[in-house]
Design a protein around this motif. Structure first.
Motif, PDB file in Angstrom:
ATOM      1  N   PRO A   2      10.750   7.157 -26.132  1.00  0.00           N
ATOM      2  CA  PRO A   2      12.090   8.246 -25.526  1.00  0.00           C
ATOM      3  C   PRO A   2      12.940   7.348 -24.774  1.00  0.00           C
ATOM      4  CG  PRO A   2       9.258   7.997 -24.915  1.00  0.00           C
ATOM      5  CD  PRO A   2       9.317   6.913 -25.221  1.00  0.00           C
ATOM      6  N   THR A   3      14.219   8.517 -24.711  1.00  0.00           N
ATOM      7  CA  THR A   3      15.004   7.714 -24.552  1.00  0.00           C
ATOM      8  C   THR A   3      15.489   8.900 -22.714  1.00  0.00           C
ATOM      9  OG1 THR A   3      15.872   7.728 -27.026  1.00  0.00           O
ATOM     10  CG2 THR A   3      17.774   8.185 -25.088  1.00  0.00           C
ATOM     11  N   ALA A   4      16.314   8.162 -22.015  1.00  0.00           N
ATOM     12  CA  ALA A   4      16.693   8.576 -20.879  1.00  0.00           C
ATOM     13  C   ALA A   4      18.235   7.872 -20.890  1.00  0.00           C
ATOM     14  CB  ALA A   4      16.194   8.456 -19.629  1.00  0.00           C
ATOM     15  N   ILE A   5      18.984   9.166 -19.866  1.00  0.00           N
ATOM     16  CA  ILE A   5      20.219   8.379 -19.784  1.00  0.00           C
ATOM     17  C   ILE A   5      20.367   7.436 -18.329  1.00  0.00           C
ATOM     18  CG2 ILE A   5      22.627   9.216 -19.245  1.00  0.00           C
ATOM     19  CD1 ILE A   5      21.400   9.556 -22.134  1.00  0.00           C
ATOM     20  N   ALA A   6      21.174   6.441 -18.572  1.00  0.00           N
ATOM     21  CA  ALA A   6      21.001   5.539 -16.887  1.00  0.00           C
ATOM     22  C   ALA A   6      22.163   4.799 -17.308  1.00  0.00           C
ATOM     23  CB  ALA A   6      20.072   4.841 -17.128  1.00  0.00           C
ATOM     24  N   PHE A   7      22.618   4.325 -15.938  1.00  0.00           N
ATOM     25  CA  PHE A   7      23.645   3.491 -14.982  1.00  0.00           C
ATOM     26  C   PHE A   7      22.816   2.529 -14.889  1.00  0.00           C
ATOM     27  CE2 PHE A   7      23.372   5.731 -11.461  1.00  0.00           C
ATOM     28  CZ  PHE A   7      23.829   6.103 -10.774  1.00  0.00           C
ATOM     29  N   SER A   8      23.863   1.454 -15.348  1.00  0.00           N
ATOM     30  CA  SER A   8      22.867   0.330 -14.723  1.00  0.00           C
ATOM     31  C   SER A   8      24.821  -0.386 -13.536  1.00  0.00           C
ATOM     32  CB  SER A   8      23.570  -0.997 -16.020  1.00  0.00           C
ATOM     33  OG  SER A   8      22.207  -0.677 -16.799  1.00  0.00           O
ATOM     34  N   GLU A   9      25.990   0.249 -13.513  1.00  0.00           N
ATOM     35  CA  GLU A   9      26.711  -0.601 -12.084  1.00  0.00           C
ATOM     36  C   GLU A   9      27.491   1.092 -12.050  1.00  0.00           C
ATOM     37  OE1 GLU A   9      30.086  -2.649 -14.342  1.00  0.00           O
ATOM     38  OE2 GLU A   9      29.476  -1.499 -16.902  1.00  0.00           O
ATOM     39  N   TYR A  10      27.462   1.322 -10.812  1.00  0.00           N
ATOM     40  CA  TYR A  10      28.749   1.836 -10.465  1.00  0.00           C
ATOM     41  C   TYR A  10      30.486   1.982 -11.579  1.00  0.00           C
ATOM     42  CZ  TYR A  10      25.704   2.361  -6.384  1.00  0.00           C
ATOM     43  OH  TYR A  10      24.253   2.537  -5.568  1.00  0.00           O
ATOM     44  N   GLY A  11      30.777   3.291 -11.599  1.00  0.00           N
ATOM     45  CA  GLY A  11      31.832   3.575 -12.176  1.00  0.00           C
ATOM     46  C   GLY A  11      32.211   4.666 -12.651  1.00  0.00           C
ATOM     47  N   LEU A  64      19.880   9.804 -13.945  1.00  0.00           N
ATOM     48  CA  LEU A  64      20.110  10.927 -12.209  1.00  0.00           C
ATOM     49  C   LEU A  64      19.105  11.801 -13.397  1.00  0.00           C
ATOM     50  CD1 LEU A  64      23.636  10.045 -13.367  1.00  0.00           C
ATOM     51  CD2 LEU A  64      22.377  10.415 -11.116  1.00  0.00           C
ATOM     52  N   GLY A  65      19.606  13.143 -13.207  1.00  0.00           N
ATOM     53  CA  GLY A  65      19.594  14.156 -12.684  1.00  0.00           C
ATOM     54  C   GLY A  65      17.988  14.928 -12.404  1.00  0.00           C
ATOM     55  N   ASN A  66      17.932  16.276 -11.593  1.00  0.00           N
ATOM     56  CA  ASN A  66      17.674  16.718 -10.344  1.00  0.00           C
ATOM     57  C   ASN A  66      16.803  17.922 -10.997  1.00  0.00           C
ATOM     58  OD1 ASN A  66      17.820  14.862  -8.512  1.00  0.00           O
ATOM     59  ND2 ASN A  66      19.383  15.606  -7.880  1.00  0.00           N
ATOM     60  N   GLU A  67      17.042  18.083 -12.211  1.00  0.00           N
ATOM     61  CA  GLU A  67      15.879  19.462 -12.730  1.00  0.00           C
ATOM     62  C   GLU A  67      15.958  19.432 -14.039  1.00  0.00           C
ATOM     63  OE1 GLU A  67      18.900  22.704 -11.387  1.00  0.00           O
ATOM     64  OE2 GLU A  67      20.680  21.622 -12.272  1.00  0.00           O
ATOM     65  N   PHE A  91      12.084  20.872 -10.957  1.00  0.00           N
ATOM     66  CA  PHE A  91      12.933  19.533 -10.662  1.00  0.00           C
ATOM     67  C   PHE A  91      12.263  18.204 -10.071  1.00  0.00           C
ATOM     68  CE2 PHE A  91      10.910  22.474  -7.396  1.00  0.00           C
ATOM     69  CZ  PHE A  91      10.136  21.703  -6.710  1.00  0.00           C
ATOM     70  N   THR A  92      12.658  17.680 -10.026  1.00  0.00           N
ATOM     71  CA  THR A  92      12.002  16.430  -9.538  1.00  0.00           C
ATOM     72  C   THR A  92      13.970  15.441  -8.763  1.00  0.00           C
ATOM     73  OG1 THR A  92      11.442  14.097 -10.676  1.00  0.00           O
ATOM     74  CG2 THR A  92      13.159  15.467 -11.583  1.00  0.00           C
ATOM     75  N   ALA A  93      13.791  13.549  -8.912  1.00  0.00           N
ATOM     76  CA  ALA A  93      15.079  13.151  -8.503  1.00  0.00           C
ATOM     77  C   ALA A  93      15.127  11.487  -9.169  1.00  0.00           C
ATOM     78  CB  ALA A  93      14.485  12.861  -6.650  1.00  0.00           C
ATOM     79  N   MET A  94      16.433  12.526  -9.341  1.00  0.00           N
ATOM     80  CA  MET A  94      17.078  10.816 -10.105  1.00  0.00           C
ATOM     81  C   MET A  94      16.075  10.841 -11.644  1.00  0.00           C
ATOM     82  SD  MET A  94      18.936   9.367  -7.215  1.00  0.00           S
ATOM     83  CE  MET A  94      17.680   8.302  -6.773  1.00  0.00           C
ATOM     84  N   ALA A  95      16.373  11.416 -12.385  1.00  0.00           N
ATOM     85  CA  ALA A  95      15.497  11.625 -13.465  1.00  0.00           C
ATOM     86  C   ALA A  95      15.488  12.450 -14.787  1.00  0.00           C
ATOM     87  CB  ALA A  95      13.969  11.442 -13.272  1.00  0.00           C
ATOM     88  N   ALA A  96      15.848  13.563 -14.257  1.00  0.00           N
ATOM     89  CA  ALA A  96      15.540  14.785 -15.295  1.00  0.00           C
ATOM     90  C   ALA A  96      16.687  14.627 -16.966  1.00  0.00           C
ATOM     91  CB  ALA A  96      15.965  15.703 -15.114  1.00  0.00           C
ATOM     92  N   TYR A  97      17.169  13.432 -16.851  1.00  0.00           N
ATOM     93  CA  TYR A  97      18.358  13.059 -18.045  1.00  0.00           C
ATOM     94  C   TYR A  97      17.483  12.033 -18.375  1.00  0.00           C
ATOM     95  CZ  TYR A  97      22.645  14.194 -15.761  1.00  0.00           C
ATOM     96  OH  TYR A  97      23.946  14.660 -14.887  1.00  0.00           O
ATOM     97  N   ALA A  98      16.235  12.579 -19.709  1.00  0.00           N
ATOM     98  CA  ALA A  98      16.079  12.197 -20.564  1.00  0.00           C
ATOM     99  C   ALA A  98      15.110  13.292 -21.485  1.00  0.00           C
ATOM    100  CB  ALA A  98      14.846  11.579 -19.781  1.00  0.00           C
ATOM    101  N   GLU A  99      14.328  12.205 -22.436  1.00  0.00           N
ATOM    102  CA  GLU A  99      13.067  13.007 -23.171  1.00  0.00           C
ATOM    103  C   GLU A  99      12.048  13.305 -22.896  1.00  0.00           C
ATOM    104  OE1 GLU A  99      15.026  11.760 -26.999  1.00  0.00           O
ATOM    105  OE2 GLU A  99      13.766  10.226 -26.594  1.00  0.00           O
ATOM    106  N   VAL A 100      11.150  12.392 -21.854  1.00  0.00           N
ATOM    107  CA  VAL A 100      10.273  12.441 -21.509  1.00  0.00           C
ATOM    108  C   VAL A 100       9.902  12.458 -20.354  1.00  0.00           C
ATOM    109  CG1 VAL A 100       7.242  12.266 -21.417  1.00  0.00           C
ATOM    110  CG2 VAL A 100       8.576  12.036 -23.709  1.00  0.00           C
TER     111      VAL A 100
END
Length: 304
Positions: A2-11, A64-67, A91-100
């Protein structure tokens, strides 16, 4: 995988990247959801930029993602009232940008058949924030409520719920959103310098309560208009809350409240417009839109 969206540095938005994740397994008390839609909120943008660095713990690569909204495909031990194949929003905390994703079973509620995936995935954060804010500020019949950023996600929901409670609503927005606010039942006013005077002209008898989703100058105008600082609430400006004693609005999330809001939306009694809908892989573009500060309603990511 499964794929999620994440960042490895601020920007900027381009730090958002697809991340392959291990197949999650629903633990005791949890359900696993195949996500169909996830809302994008200003807090996601702030986290990605590093606005909360040092105050909100992140672990790179950070998701990222809360809903979200999706379909349950696995139920953990001890869970009752939820079933494989059930369509839900939650709802969740910093996890919803994802396939699963996996979440506690009490963080989801059934998606009404008449509610689109996109609205279902975007409803939790703004809906529960607005509803909790009105409750905490004791908005009721006969009140005159000023909503800052009334055309945004929280503002859009707050205007409608406040009108259902019997309040008169004045909402700040750019002129291009004034007709939209009128359609929701609010009286629009342009934000910016001289705001307090323009509000007084609309409501010479006074304003009872303020819901702020902007901060800074909007709070200053609110302090001019409302003497009782326990009836001025902000969702964004902790500094103003500390300095002026106004209410920092947070509010607890619950599946029960989300179910109530979903029911209103499915029945057409609560409208949540979508400025844009993007595939999950276009999360960076979604962030660029939210970052403009001119979103009407919500921006949503879809999966599949």
């Amino acid at each position: 995988m499964p794929t999620a969206i994440a960042f490895s540095e601020y920007g900027g938005p381009d730090v958002l990247r697809p991340l392959e994740t291990a197949e999650a397994v629903a633990g005791p008390g949890e359900v696993r959801v195949r996500v169909r839609a996830a809302g994008v909120n200003p807090v996601d943008v702030k986290l990605r930029r590093g606005d909360f660095a040092g105050t909100v713990a992140v672990t790179f690569p950070q998701r990222l993602g809360n809903e979200f909204a999706g379909v349950i495909d696995q139920v953990g031990a001890g869970v009752t009232g939820r079933a494989v194949g059930e369509e839900v929003l939650g709802f969740t905390a910093m996890a919803a940008y994802a396939e699963v994703l996996t979440v506690p079973a009490d963080s989801v509620t059934a998606k009404p058949a008449g509610l689109s995936w996109e609205v279902a995935g975007a409803l939790s954060a703004v809906g529960q924030t607005a509803s909790n804010a009105l409750r905490e500020l004791k908005v009721g019949d006969g009140d005159t409520l000023l909503v800052h950023a009334a055309a945004g996600g929280v503002g859009t929901v707050a205007v409608q719920l406040a009108r259902r409670l019997g309040a008169r609503v004045i909402g700040t927005a750019s002129e291009r959103n004034h007709e939209y606010l009128r359609s929701l039942g609010a009286e629009p006013v342009v934000y910016g310098e001289g705001l307090a005077e323009r509000v007084r002209a609309l409501a010479p008898e006074g304003v009872d309560v303020v819901l702020d989703a902007v901060g800074s100058a909007a709070v200053d105008a609110s302090l001019e208009l409302v003497a009782d600082r326990t009836r001025i609430g902000t969702t964004v400006d902790q500094k103003a809350a500390d300095e002026h004693g106004i209410v920092r609005l947070r509010g607890a999330r619950s599946a029960e409240l989300l179910a109530e809001l979903a029911g209103l939306a499915a029945a057409g009694d609560l409208v949540l417009p979508l400025t844009a809908v993007h595939p999950l892989t276009a999360a960076a573009e979604a962030h660029r839109e939210v970052e403009t500060g001119h979103v009407r309603g919500k921006v949503v990511l879809t999966v599949g």
